[in-house]
Enzyme design. Sequence first.
Site, PDB file in Angstrom:
ATOM      1  N   HIS B  67     -10.136  -9.154   3.099  1.00  0.00           N
ATOM      2  CA  HIS B  67      -9.692  -8.287   2.783  1.00  0.00           C
ATOM      3  C   HIS B  67      -8.471  -7.410   3.221  1.00  0.00           C
ATOM      4  O   HIS B  67      -8.452  -6.221   3.631  1.00  0.00           O
ATOM      5  CB  HIS B  67     -10.123  -7.031   1.910  1.00  0.00           C
ATOM      6  CG  HIS B  67     -10.164  -5.797   0.974  1.00  0.00           C
ATOM      7  ND1 HIS B  67     -11.489  -5.116   0.289  1.00  0.00           N
ATOM      8  CD2 HIS B  67      -9.176  -5.664   0.148  1.00  0.00           C
ATOM      9  CE1 HIS B  67     -10.578  -4.706  -1.084  1.00  0.00           C
ATOM     10  NE2 HIS B  67      -9.422  -4.397  -0.592  1.00  0.00           N
ATOM     11  N   ARG B  71       1.234  -6.609   0.802  1.00  0.00           N
ATOM     12  CA  ARG B  71       2.384  -5.691  -0.813  1.00  0.00           C
ATOM     13  C   ARG B  71       3.052  -6.759  -0.913  1.00  0.00           C
ATOM     14  O   ARG B  71       4.578  -6.523  -1.165  1.00  0.00           O
ATOM     15  CB  ARG B  71       3.238  -4.510   0.671  1.00  0.00           C
ATOM     16  CG  ARG B  71       2.381  -3.347   0.905  1.00  0.00           C
ATOM     17  CD  ARG B  71       1.529  -2.617  -0.007  1.00  0.00           C
ATOM     18  NE  ARG B  71      -0.034  -1.877   0.370  1.00  0.00           N
ATOM     19  CZ  ARG B  71      -0.691  -1.228  -0.060  1.00  0.00           C
ATOM     20  NH1 ARG B  71      -0.862  -1.660  -1.655  1.00  0.00           N
ATOM     21  NH2 ARG B  71      -1.277  -0.472   0.170  1.00  0.00           N
ATOM     22  N   ASN B 101      -2.438  -6.720  -5.801  1.00  0.00           N
ATOM     23  CA  ASN B 101      -2.048  -5.784  -6.271  1.00  0.00           C
ATOM     24  C   ASN B 101      -1.073  -5.818  -6.136  1.00  0.00           C
ATOM     25  O   ASN B 101      -0.474  -4.198  -5.085  1.00  0.00           O
ATOM     26  CB  ASN B 101      -3.087  -4.647  -6.363  1.00  0.00           C
ATOM     27  CG  ASN B 101      -3.509  -4.278  -5.084  1.00  0.00           C
ATOM     28  OD1 ASN B 101      -2.974  -4.928  -3.729  1.00  0.00           O
ATOM     29  ND2 ASN B 101      -3.074  -2.704  -4.372  1.00  0.00           N
ATOM     30  N   ASP B 158      -8.689  -5.671  -7.596  1.00  0.00           N
ATOM     31  CA  ASP B 158      -8.489  -4.653  -6.617  1.00  0.00           C
ATOM     32  C   ASP B 158      -7.777  -3.203  -6.228  1.00  0.00           C
ATOM     33  O   ASP B 158      -6.163  -4.114  -6.858  1.00  0.00           O
ATOM     34  CB  ASP B 158      -9.086  -5.447  -4.838  1.00  0.00           C
ATOM     35  CG  ASP B 158      -9.475  -3.993  -4.068  1.00  0.00           C
ATOM     36  OD1 ASP B 158      -9.846  -3.364  -4.285  1.00  0.00           O
ATOM     37  OD2 ASP B 158      -8.444  -3.678  -2.873  1.00  0.00           O
ATOM     38  N   HIS B 185     -13.903  -3.854  -7.568  1.00  0.00           N
ATOM     39  CA  HIS B 185     -13.523  -3.013  -6.626  1.00  0.00           C
ATOM     40  C   HIS B 185     -14.278  -1.597  -7.440  1.00  0.00           C
ATOM     41  O   HIS B 185     -13.848  -1.127  -8.809  1.00  0.00           O
ATOM     42  CB  HIS B 185     -11.884  -1.703  -6.550  1.00  0.00           C
ATOM     43  CG  HIS B 185     -11.711  -0.749  -6.161  1.00  0.00           C
ATOM     44  ND1 HIS B 185     -11.153  -0.472  -5.381  1.00  0.00           N
ATOM     45  CD2 HIS B 185     -12.346   0.472  -6.334  1.00  0.00           C
ATOM     46  CE1 HIS B 185     -10.537   0.831  -5.054  1.00  0.00           C
ATOM     47  NE2 HIS B 185     -11.568   1.409  -5.463  1.00  0.00           N
ATOM     48  N   HIS B 238     -15.615  -3.402  -0.285  1.00  0.00           N
ATOM     49  CA  HIS B 238     -15.570  -2.232   0.945  1.00  0.00           C
ATOM     50  C   HIS B 238     -17.074  -0.456   0.443  1.00  0.00           C
ATOM     51  O   HIS B 238     -16.350   0.086  -0.523  1.00  0.00           O
ATOM     52  CB  HIS B 238     -14.630  -1.087   0.750  1.00  0.00           C
ATOM     53  CG  HIS B 238     -14.098  -1.147  -0.940  1.00  0.00           C
ATOM     54  ND1 HIS B 238     -14.090  -0.853  -1.235  1.00  0.00           N
ATOM     55  CD2 HIS B 238     -12.567  -1.211  -0.811  1.00  0.00           C
ATOM     56  CE1 HIS B 238     -13.270  -1.064  -2.673  1.00  0.00           C
ATOM     57  NE2 HIS B 238     -12.677  -1.767  -2.129  1.00  0.00           N
ATOM     58  N   ASP B 311      -9.771  -3.564   4.487  1.00  0.00           N
ATOM     59  CA  ASP B 311      -8.553  -3.623   3.483  1.00  0.00           C
ATOM     60  C   ASP B 311      -6.912  -2.669   4.396  1.00  0.00           C
ATOM     61  O   ASP B 311      -6.971  -1.641   3.624  1.00  0.00           O
ATOM     62  CB  ASP B 311      -9.787  -2.060   2.768  1.00  0.00           C
ATOM     63  CG  ASP B 311      -9.539  -1.674   1.552  1.00  0.00           C
ATOM     64  OD1 ASP B 311      -8.250  -2.130   1.056  1.00  0.00           O
ATOM     65  OD2 ASP B 311      -9.884  -0.720   0.886  1.00  0.00           O
ATOM     66  N   HIS B 315       0.668   1.948   3.833  1.00  0.00           N
ATOM     67  CA  HIS B 315       1.981   3.069   2.915  1.00  0.00           C
ATOM     68  C   HIS B 315       2.427   3.992   3.533  1.00  0.00           C
ATOM     69  O   HIS B 315       2.646   3.964   4.865  1.00  0.00           O
ATOM     70  CB  HIS B 315       0.865   3.941   2.764  1.00  0.00           C
ATOM     71  CG  HIS B 315      -0.334   3.645   1.436  1.00  0.00           C
ATOM     72  ND1 HIS B 315       0.424   3.317   0.324  1.00  0.00           N
ATOM     73  CD2 HIS B 315      -1.218   3.699   0.827  1.00  0.00           C
ATOM     74  CE1 HIS B 315      -0.700   2.901  -0.610  1.00  0.00           C
ATOM     75  NE2 HIS B 315      -1.975   3.274   0.097  1.00  0.00           N
TER      76      HIS B 315
HETATM   77 ZN   LIG Z   1     -10.414  -1.583  -3.416  1.00  0.00          ZN
END
Ligand SMILES: [Zn+2]
Lengths: 313, 429
Positions: B67, B71, B101, B158, B185, B238, B311, B315
């Site tokens: 997981h 990006r 995602n 997710d 999620h 998670h 996870d 950012h």
């Molecule tokens: Zn998630």
Amino acid sequence: MMLQHKHLLGLEGYPAEDIQTIIDTAFKFREVLDRPIKKVPSLQGVTIVNLFFENSTRTRISFELAQKRLSADTVNFSASSSSLKKGESFKDTAQNIEAMKIDAVVMRHPTPGAPKLLTEFIDAVVINAGDGTHEHPTQAILDMMSLHEKFGKLKGLKIGIVGDISHSRVALSNIYGLLIMGAEVTLCGPPNLIPPFIKELGVEVSTQIDEVIEWADALNVLRIQRERMGLGLVPSTREYRAMFGLTQERLDTHKKEIVIMHPGPMNRGVEIDGTVADGDQAIILDQVLNGVASRMAILYLLCGGKSSEGDES
Amino acid sequence: MKIEKIADNLVLKNGTIIDPYLGKTYEGDVWIKNGKIAGVGNINIPNDSTIINCSGKTITHGFCDIHVHFREPGREDKESLQTGSRAAMAGGFTRVCVMPNTNPPLDTPESINFIIKKAEKCPIHIHPIGAVTKTQGGNDLTEMGLMHQEGAVAFSDDGLPIQDGAMMRIALEYSTLMDLPIINHAEDECLRAEGVMHEGKISTHLGLQGNPDLAESAMVHRDLELAEFTGARLHVPHVSSEKAVHHIRKMKINNEKVTAEVTPHHLFFNDEALRCFNTNLKVAPPIRTEKDRKALIEGVLDGTLDCIATDHAPHTIEDKETTFDLASFGMIGLESCFGAVKKVLVDEEGMTLESLIKLLTVNPRNIMGFDSDLFGEGIEAELIVVDSDQEWTFSREHVQSRSINSPFYNKGLSGKVIHTISCGFITNN
Ligand SMILES: [Zn+2]
């Protein structure tokens, strides 16, 4: 420095002796406000920015007046939070203000913790004028000053806070301040507007306003925002008034001495009846005047280091 | 951190070899010839070998993180497959599964192929997870079959919960065609509302909007029921709350197709840590109470939670250096993972190092169907050398990710990955 903390971000964990110092100082400034010439030179040469990311006529005017009475130089900066989301970052705004060499910032912001973040970007003194649903320490101090004025003490007082506790920074700061000063606090409101974990702060919770009226020395009635009416949180205005409103009839049935407070602005006929708000038991207008005195005290104690002891002549 | 091509003959000498596949621990050497395992145990070292002295160190499988968010495509300013690979190697990971995602999301066979092609140039193994619904919109099923043929190893939206129970049912039913896990999620968006941290005593203190544990546990419960009904493979990512652990534990008694993961940050922190409004701890699902943290640890110890996954969610500084409501959710986690979980699970909770290593190797590989016999002769070397006793303080210099949003700075960690060997490369961490 006359207070232990450089900033006033909130009352959680604030020293009791400092709250007392602020209140004592506020009473001295209150005397100034009762004079024909209501101005002292205490903060001459001190520059203060009122940084308001949210509309707040009352708090801003109260601060501005306090600053003028102390002879400080003030600048107002208003920015709506929506423009903040699109444009300049909070950090950039903060650093721009810092670059202008100011001594203190009074900030209102919709987000909890924003004043704390501001202290990470600037050196000036930061005074929280309300951060979202977190704290509003100057309101709590003026409330406590008003109670002190009425009762001569805070220790042992029984204070009921009535209304939308979940969305109230006034409630949270009052809880912290009153408990630190030795008062007892009971919260009263619709169960879905009282945070489920609030008891862990050391307060009692009741959903029966009549019980709270019987118990309390003073009631702090919070504004119930009309926006919440009929939107799932409160079924209707008349239901709220029937269940939690401080109506004249309700007060009359209790036949007891009780002090009524309200931080304003009021919804007359909803959380409080007009006759109650205007009645003998209410100290709502004293709160407004004490607001100016409290903010003078806070500004003086936090920013007064640079100027000489303010001689009040 | 240096990454080099490995020597033709590389010998990891005199280490403690932990083989989590066979469940054996023994002293010995590992000989890697042309990037492949040539011998393990007592070996005759070829003359021209490069030798790494591993005495006092542990040699084991490279970690596998099922997981991560790398990006790419779309937000290469936060991370790319290349920079994410470096972060992975710094943490001892030789294999990761990237979440879809991205921008655009990985919701077509073509986008899965894009990742597979780009991953070929990376020094670790990268497997794409495909989206469950087109544009992760929650309404229309993606071409799961074709995405599987291109290399998708699981399906997930997710970041976005699959809110519609009927959609989740359809996805689980359809996934039985490929027998791949669906990873949802789990947060009920209505119950979560505008919550930015766990709803509890601390959120009440801070005046921050709370996100209750119910938002997770109610949806986990729904998913578990749907998984049982459909016979599909459900993987719960998670897990953060005691209530969710409880539901998973109960369901696992009769359904061995259910698996679950826990992150290092949910094992390491509790919501007291948010008192200073540190946005690096803003994550979804949120860091919860000490009671939840203890329940997660118990869930790991009794096997309810199968594996650790970071996870890893990079950012930019601007995304995090802002007010709490505007800050993005997520934190990087690859570099600090082992030191954090080893400290919590082994040092504090008494788990064996062997058991911990299984949570990072064999167990996640089983969930995704990857081979786990990594010490077998002729297998491509996917190994790490670990100083499991080293106490260290996490700092910026340890971060290899393009982003720096970690909550672990200045935290004392225990156990450090020294070398990562993967795809013919070796790191010196
Ligand atoms: Zn998630």
